[in-house]
Enzyme design. Structure first.
Site, short mmCIF file in Angstrom:
data_model
loop_
_atom_site.label_atom_id
_atom_site.label_comp_id
_atom_site.label_asym_id
_atom_site.label_seq_id
_atom_site.Cartn_x
_atom_site.Cartn_y
_atom_site.Cartn_z
N ASP A 100 -8.72 -4.61 3.26
CA ASP A 100 -7.39 -5.22 3.17
C ASP A 100 -7.04 -6.02 4.41
O ASP A 100 -6.56 -7.16 4.33
CB ASP A 100 -6.36 -4.11 2.95
CG ASP A 100 -4.93 -4.59 3.05
OD1 ASP A 100 -4.44 -5.21 2.10
OD2 ASP A 100 -4.29 -4.32 4.09
N SER B 106 0.81 -1.22 0.00
CA SER B 106 0.00 0.00 0.00
C SER B 106 0.84 1.26 0.00
O SER B 106 0.30 2.36 -0.18
CB SER B 106 -0.93 0.01 1.22
OG SER B 106 -1.88 -1.02 1.14
N GLU C 84 -10.37 6.34 2.24
CA GLU C 84 -9.90 4.95 2.18
C GLU C 84 -10.76 4.01 3.02
O GLU C 84 -10.97 4.25 4.21
CB GLU C 84 -8.47 4.86 2.68
CG GLU C 84 -7.92 3.43 2.62
CD GLU C 84 -6.66 3.21 3.43
OE1 GLU C 84 -5.91 2.26 3.12
OE2 GLU C 84 -6.42 3.97 4.39
N ASP D 130 -5.67 -0.23 -4.38
CA ASP D 130 -4.23 -0.09 -4.53
C ASP D 130 -3.59 -1.38 -5.04
O ASP D 130 -2.61 -1.36 -5.77
CB ASP D 130 -3.59 0.34 -3.21
CG ASP D 130 -4.11 -0.42 -2.00
OD1 ASP D 130 -5.01 -1.27 -2.15
OD2 ASP D 130 -3.61 -0.17 -0.89
#
Length: 510
Positions: free
Chosen positions: A347, A115, A342, A388
């Site tokens: 993730d 990231s 974000e 990303d």
């Protein structure tokens, strides 16, 4: 997100006797899908929509740019979320955007990215090395002095916006010093240098390599951000100080950066608010606030699904709520703004092979995108949604249309044991499906129904790895047509800057 269903749909049973896990035949829920004309008509609708989009291309300058980053939100993640929302034919909100493309996510020195290097790419337009933020590939990771050299620093779109007289801000469900949000304002040779102790641990001088939290409070771009909302209080206070919830900080330099941020704003005679809870945020008059710092957790904000399960919705703000608050503050600038949002915990759930949590956070991420689109106009606000990098989760096993994505397939296996529809190439979920004593474990729906069930993996790892796939990009608003096709991730920053006429594109005519 609520999706409408055809009320007159008949439930027809499949003629052949294929069975579900419960031994019952699977119904066909959409009778119209059995007819050729249904698909022909849908194709015509799409063609008409595409023609209308082509004729109504927005070539006016984007006053505002909002970039939504679903951290680790692979194409598989979006696809699986459709099932969570009701059916494979559903659309996650941002899939309705008129333009879609694919971006290449590699770092200069790695095929599979993290990231940090990706944040430099999509925010600054330059690819760097794995683990570094806001600097070019001339700087190796852990360099004590490389990031401080101006020639190595990468200017990003937040700086471009500020120099054009626009405001800029960020929202995240991670620590505000985490890799992705740090890409908005920091130049650092190691993504882990979020506080001074992490810098000294690598035998570097914190004065030569200021940590990420310091760069947020002191840096040229960081201190000028009008809105900063997320988690990570521990990076801003000393080990001898407890935050509002009683947790100690990680700093060892004796500084209290939250108080310093407030003092700086007071010295500048601007209205500024610091909040640490959802209630505190609700008490702020956002229409009269120039600067807003919200740190709602000592570390990361909770998973969205856990907010409901733990009944903490009144205490912990959602990504949608934070997005709304940020836009309300930033909309005060008549010249416009840049906002980075974000959905970070998609993730993190994948890393633990918590597939259920990953999809729940993707659904909330989509809600935040919808909130932003509803609060702004397609005429003057470009919204770009992307990821990303990918993850190693896959969808497999020929499940029936009506089977829950978190369950088991009905596919026959060589060892006559069931397996999950979702699985990972590697990660901690290895222990969920394999044992040394018996090999593959006999999985049941009772196990997969648990929130903490870790989905099976092929290779045992403490933390599941990223995937090297291209990721999707979705765009709506001025110059959204730029974002179709397949391109380098670095092009995203360039296309956003060009749409807004800022940075290197300030003097380019529409």
């Amino acid at each position: 997100m609520v999706h409408s269903k055809t009320s007159s749909t008949l439930l027809l049973f499949v003629d052949h006797q294929r069975k579900s896990g419960s031994g019952e035949p699977h119904p066909i829920k959409h009778e119209e899908e059995q007819k050729t004309q249904y698909w022909v008509a849908r194709a015509q609708e799409t063609l008409h929509a595409k023609l209308a989009e082509t004729q109504a291309v927005h070539t006016n300058v984007a006053k505002n740019v909002i970039m939504f980053l679903g951290d680790g939100m692979s194409v598989h993640t979006v696809t699986a979320t459709r099932n969570l929302l009701g059916d494979s034919a559903e659309q996650v909100y941002f899939e309705q955007f008129p333009y879609t493309g694919l971006s290449k996510t590699y770092c200069v020195n790695r095929q599979v990215a993290d990231s940090a290097c990706t944040a430099t790419a999509y925010l600054g337009g330059v690819k760097g090395n794995y683990g570094t933020i806001g600097i070019n590939a001339n700087v190796p990771r852990y360099s004590c002095d490389g990031a401080g050299k101006v020639e190595n620093q990468v200017e990003g779109i937040a700086q471009w916006a500020q120099e054009a007289g626009k405001d800029a801000g960020l929202v995240t469900t991670a620590r505000v010093t985490h890799a992705s949000p740090a890409g908005v304002y920091a130049h650092i040779a190691d993504r882990n240098w979020e506080n001074d102790w992490e810098v000294t641990k690598r035998s570097c001088d914190p004065e030569q390599a200021p940590d990420i939290a310091r760069q947020l409070v002191e840096g040229r771009v960081g201190k000028a951000l009008k809105v900063v909302l997320g988690g990570g209080r521990k990076q801003f206070i000393n080990t001898t100080v407890n935050d509002e919830e009683g947790y100690p900080g990680y700093r060892t330099d004796g500084r209290h950066l939250i108080k310093e941020w407030l003092a700086d704003k007071r010295a500048s005679n601007v209205s500024a608010n610091y909040v640490w809870s959802r209630k505190g945020l609700s008490l702020v008059d956002l229409d009269k606030t120039e600067y807003l710092l919200g740190l709602f957790a000592n570390c990361h904000l909770p998973y969205n699904g856990d907010r409901a399960r733990n009944r903490s919705q009144l205490a912990d703000p959602s990504l949608s709520e934070l997005t709304e608050a940020a836009i309300r503050v930033l909309q005060r600038n008549e010249k416009g703004f840049f906002l980075f949002v974000e959905g970070a915990r998609i993730d993190m759930a994948h890393h633990d092979t918590y597939a259920r949590r990953a999809l729940e956070d993707t659904a909330e991420f989509a809600q935040a995108v919808q909130k932003a689109r509803e609060m702004t106009s397609e005429e003057d606000t470009l919204i770009v949604v992307t990821a990303d990098h990918a993850h190693t989760m896959s969808i497999n096993g020929y499940p029936y249309r009506d089977q829950e994505i978190f369950g088991l397939t009905d596919d026959d296996t060589d060892d006559e044991l069931p397996y999950t529809i979702l699985s990972y190439a590697n990660g901690p979920g290895y222990k969920s499906a394999y044992s040394q004593a018996q090999g593959r474990v006999h999985l049941t729906e009772k196990l997969t129904d648990k929130t903490d069930f870790q989905y099976p993996t092929l290779v045992p790892l403490d933390v599941e790895s990223h995937g090297g796939d291209d990721v999707a990009v979705y765009a709506s608003g001025p110059f959204a047509q730029f974002f179709s096709g397949n391109y380098e991730q670095t092009n995203i920053a360039a296309m956003m800057g060009r749409a807004a006429g800022i940075g290197p594109y300030a003097n380019v005519q529409p």
